[in-house]
Design an enzyme around this catalytic site. Structure first.
Site, PDB file in Angstrom:
ATOM      1  N   HIS A 219      45.568 -27.083   0.789  1.00 30.55           N
ATOM      2  CA  HIS A 219      45.367 -26.529   2.127  1.00 30.55           C
ATOM      3  C   HIS A 219      45.978 -25.134   2.231  1.00 30.55           C
ATOM      4  CE1 HIS A 219      43.574 -30.150   3.387  1.00 30.55           C
ATOM      5  NE2 HIS A 219      43.884 -30.091   4.674  1.00 30.55           N
TER       6      HIS A 219
ATOM      7  N   HIS B 180      52.992 -31.841   2.926  1.00 24.99           N
ATOM      8  CA  HIS B 180      53.486 -31.310   1.667  1.00 24.99           C
ATOM      9  C   HIS B 180      54.974 -30.927   1.724  1.00 24.99           C
ATOM     10  CE1 HIS B 180      49.826 -31.191  -0.777  1.00 24.99           C
ATOM     11  NE2 HIS B 180      49.177 -30.907   0.339  1.00 24.99           N
TER      12      HIS B 180
END
Length: 367
Positions: free
Chosen positions: A223, A329
């Site tokens: 992303h 993340h």
């Protein structure tokens, strides 16, 4: 900063010394100050998001799943709508981000007056020639996106990095373990299956399709990579065109390029107007009438219809980058996603400035 020799003159027995200075050119191997300011937005968003996730009570109270790299996706445990993987912005924008980036780029390319054939670039190219080079740059950035996230002569770079650092697919490992156990048994139960091939296939290409999850290894944030690469690409392509043709007087930090003979010269100097490259400095723009593609209007009008769409795409990218920084993340995975994106941007937009042969193929935005 380079300075010219001092000039002395005598006036009634007094000696007057005047020192003139010229602006220091930007090193063609590095981004300009303007570019650095724009690029600083990305680590700023990532840092702010990481700190927010550590300090926000809702984010801290929500369980975090390090296998899925997200907060637990069940009911009230999710700290925010944007922490859900099925939020509409993630499903319809981020998951299809390269589509929106491509559509907005070509919309700008074929609608903005800066690319009209009646507007000649610094090197004498018409709009068609500059459009072709812009498409080549899009192709380079797209190829880097494909290599990193989709395919790189087999598994993508993200998948290869995950495996090299010890990652595996839980589903694949379970099937491998079951097959090894079956092979150890006599009779028809133990069949000869390529266990190594099964593990390779599921880990690299079909872990999610097989119902598995990543485990172990370093998972570069796709992303972050995608949102940084795409939005920075759009800012480069749109920003320099608008800056050169509308507000060049306010752009105080021009790009420089290395010529075939090794000389460092400005990328934005118009030979017809300035005669000599070596005498160029940004101050020359103050004394020169700058071409305008259109007259009147402010920044919003100068973007054109295509540029306004790009503005929306870049804005959404920045917002979703912040949401990724907060809810998804680890900090190191986000950092590597940023660095891998910057690698592709450096090759596409900085390397051509000091490699004349490559610059002849890909050009520079707004030139």
């Amino acid at each position: 900063m380079a300075s010219s020799p001092e000039l002395s003159s005598s006036n009634g027995g007094r000696t007057q010394t005047t020192k003139t200075t010229t602006s220091q050119r930007n090193n063609p191997h590095y981004p300009t100050r303007t570019e650095l300011v724009a690029l600083a937005l990305y680590p700023t968003l990532l840092l702010f998001g990481t700190l927010f996730s550590l300090l926000n009570p809702s984010a801290r109270a929500s369980p975090y799943d390090f296998v899925s790299q997200s907060h637990v996706q069940s009911g009230a445990a999710v700290p925010s709508y944007f922490a859900r993987k099925d939020n509409l912005f993630n499903v319809f924008f981020v998951k299809r981000a390269w589509f929106w980036i491509t559509v907005s780029f070509f919309g700008f390319l074929f609608s903005h007056p800066g690319y009209n054939n009646n507007v000649t670039g610094t090197r004498g190219e018409n709009g068609t020639g500059r459009k072709i080079k812009a498409v080549v740059r899009w192709g380079l950035v797209t190829l880097w996106w494909v290599f990193v996230t989709q395919w790189f002569f087999g598994p993508a770079i993200v998948d290869r990095g995950f495996r090299v650092t010890g990652g595996k697919c839980q589903e694949a490992q379970g099937r491998v373990n079951a097959q090894v156990k079956a092979d150890a048994m006599p009779g028809p139960v133990g069949s000869n299956v390529d266990v190594a091939g099964l593990k390779e296939f599921v880990t690299a290409a079909a872990c999610k399709a097989a119902g598995g999850k990543w485990q172990g290894g370093h998972d570069i944030s796709g992303h972050v990579f995608l949102l940084v690469l795409g939005s920075a690409f759009l800012v480069q392509e749109v920003g320099w065109v608008v800056a050169r043709h509308y507000w060049r007087r306010s752009v105080r930090d021009e790009r420089t390029v290395v010529m075939g003979d090794g000389a460092v010269k400005s990328a934005g100097t118009d030979l017809a107007a300035d005669k000599r490259w070596d005498d160029y400095s940004p101050e020359m723009d103050e004394a020169r009438e700058v071409r305008d593609v259109v007259t009147g209007g402010g920044l919003w009008d100068a973007l054109g219809h295509g540029g306004k769409v790009v503005f929306v795409v870049v804005g959404l990218s920045a917002w979703m980058l912040l949401m990724t920084a907060i809810y998804f993340h680890t900090w190191f995975e986000k950092l590597t996603g940023l660095l891998v994106a910057l690698m592709g941007l450096y090759f596409t937009y900085i390397v051509p400035r000091f490699v004349p042969a490559l610059r002849g193929i890909v050009g520079l935005p707004g030139v």
